[in-house]
Design a protein around this motif. Structure first.
Motif, PDB file in Angstrom:
ATOM      1  N   SER A 171      -9.774  10.360  -0.453  1.00 22.11           N
ATOM      2  CA  SER A 171      -8.933   9.189  -0.190  1.00 22.11           C
ATOM      3  C   SER A 171      -7.758   9.580   0.704  1.00 22.11           C
ATOM      4  O   SER A 171      -7.270  10.704   0.637  1.00 22.11           O
ATOM      5  N   ASP A 172      -7.308   8.634   1.524  1.00 25.40           N
ATOM      6  CA  ASP A 172      -6.125   8.928   2.356  1.00 25.40           C
ATOM      7  C   ASP A 172      -4.855   8.437   1.663  1.00 25.40           C
ATOM      8  O   ASP A 172      -3.760   8.544   2.180  1.00 25.40           O
ATOM      9  N   ASP A 173      -5.021   7.893   0.462  1.00 23.12           N
ATOM     10  CA  ASP A 173      -3.898   7.457  -0.347  1.00 23.12           C
ATOM     11  C   ASP A 173      -3.201   8.719  -0.895  1.00 23.12           C
ATOM     12  O   ASP A 173      -3.842   9.550  -1.535  1.00 23.12           O
TER      13      ASP A 173
ATOM     14  N   HIS B 230       0.830  -1.195   0.000  1.00 20.70           N
ATOM     15  CA  HIS B 230       0.000   0.000   0.000  1.00 20.70           C
ATOM     16  C   HIS B 230       0.868   1.249   0.000  1.00 20.70           C
ATOM     17  O   HIS B 230       1.869   1.294   0.718  1.00 20.70           O
TER      18      HIS B 230
HETATM   19 MG    MG Z   1      -7.020   4.461   1.412  1.00 20.63          MG
END
Ligand code: MG
Ligand code: WAQ
Length: 267
Positions: A189-191, A47
């Protein structure tokens, strides 16, 4: 699936803090479970937010027949910069009757450390209503029928957006706003590499907003704006435990300017 990492540092002597890395959930036929678990593990292990040191996968047999709900129509809002993104968010939320206070609360929560779940915010007073403010509310038990999934992929493909990220987010949002107490959902999104977010509502459908955040930013989250006086525990029960399958797909309209969307709502 939930993947996390334990942070321990000099500032946290005697205490440990769990950093949420990734999560995923769905409803699948028994014959698909192995394949899905493999995909979820892959996601937890590789991730962009970092390396997980714990991945928990739970599989449960449904005890209730899923409710069938329709998918929201998908539109991308024309937006080229993060400054424009901010304006787009406020004009959509304003058109949905969400107060400035509620918007400010949502951005304050979302810009902090990522929670595993979503915050619930009262549309007028702007106060937070979820009982567990560290975890938030985690929407689960939501999926899509095989035939709806195929049709959705075909429609998204025409606009070059047939990805797991878009599909899963739209399926989740369709469950969230199918509850009459939810006026809208805001998602970022936290991406760090994924800079398109969305606002979902029954009124405008699923509105994708490119440049909702800066490239490289680790903050992200979800906020559910609810009607004043909503029964919060009933809502949480619906979101977390009542199985819902998306059985009908709506139109995917491509890219539109914000004024075209606000002046001709979906419903
Ligand atoms: Mg995420
Ligand atoms: N229930 C509640 N909140 C959730 C859930 C869930 N099942 N999953 C994620 N969240 C919250 C949590 O705070 C995460 O930190 C945050 O949302 C972001 O989650 O059409 O990938 O999985 O191109 O990073 C939007 C797609 C993708 C837009 C959103 O969210 C598009 C995304 P992420």
């Amino acid at each position: 699936m939930r993947a996390s990492k334990t942070l321990s540092g000099r500032q946290m002597i005697g205490r440990q803090k769990e950093l949420h890395i990734s999560g995923a959930e769905g409803i699948y036929q028994e014959s698909k479970i192995q394949q899905i678990v493999k995909k979820y593990l892959e996601r937890g292990m590789h991730h962009p937010k970092g390396k997980s040191d714990s991945i928990v996968v739970t599989a449960e047999r449904l005890k209730q027949v899923p409710k069938i709900r329709a998918a929201l129509p998908v539109t991308t809002v024309m937006c080229h910069t993060t400054a424009e993104g901010k304006k787009v968010i406020s004009s959509i939320l304003r058109s949905l009757g969400i107060s400035e206070k509620a918007m400010d609360m949502a951005s304050a929560v979302i810009s902090k450390d990522a929670m595993r779940g979503a915050t619930i915010i009262a549309t007028e007073k702007g106060i937070r209503l979820e009982p567990n403010k560290e975890r938030g509310v985690r929407v689960s038990r939501v999926g899509i029928t095989g035939s709806a999934s195929k049709l959705l992929s075909t429609r998204l493909l025409r606009h070059g957006i047939n990805t797991d990220t878009v599909k899963e987010a739209m399926i989740l949002a369709s469950k969230v706003v199918s509850h009459s107490d939810v006026i809208a959902e805001l998602c970022i999104s936290d991406d760090p590499d994924y800079t398109t977010g969305y606002i979902a509502s029954r009124k405008f459908g699923y509105l994708r907003i490119p440049h909702i955040k800066r490239q490289g930013s680790r903050s992200g989250g979800r906020a559910f704006f609810v009607r004043e006086g909503a029964d919060i525990s009933a809502l949480i029960h619906y979101l977390e435990t009542v199985p819902v399958l998306i059985g009908k797909v709506a139109l995917c309209k491509g890219t539109l300017a914000i004024h075209e969307i606000i002046n001709s709502p979906h419903r």
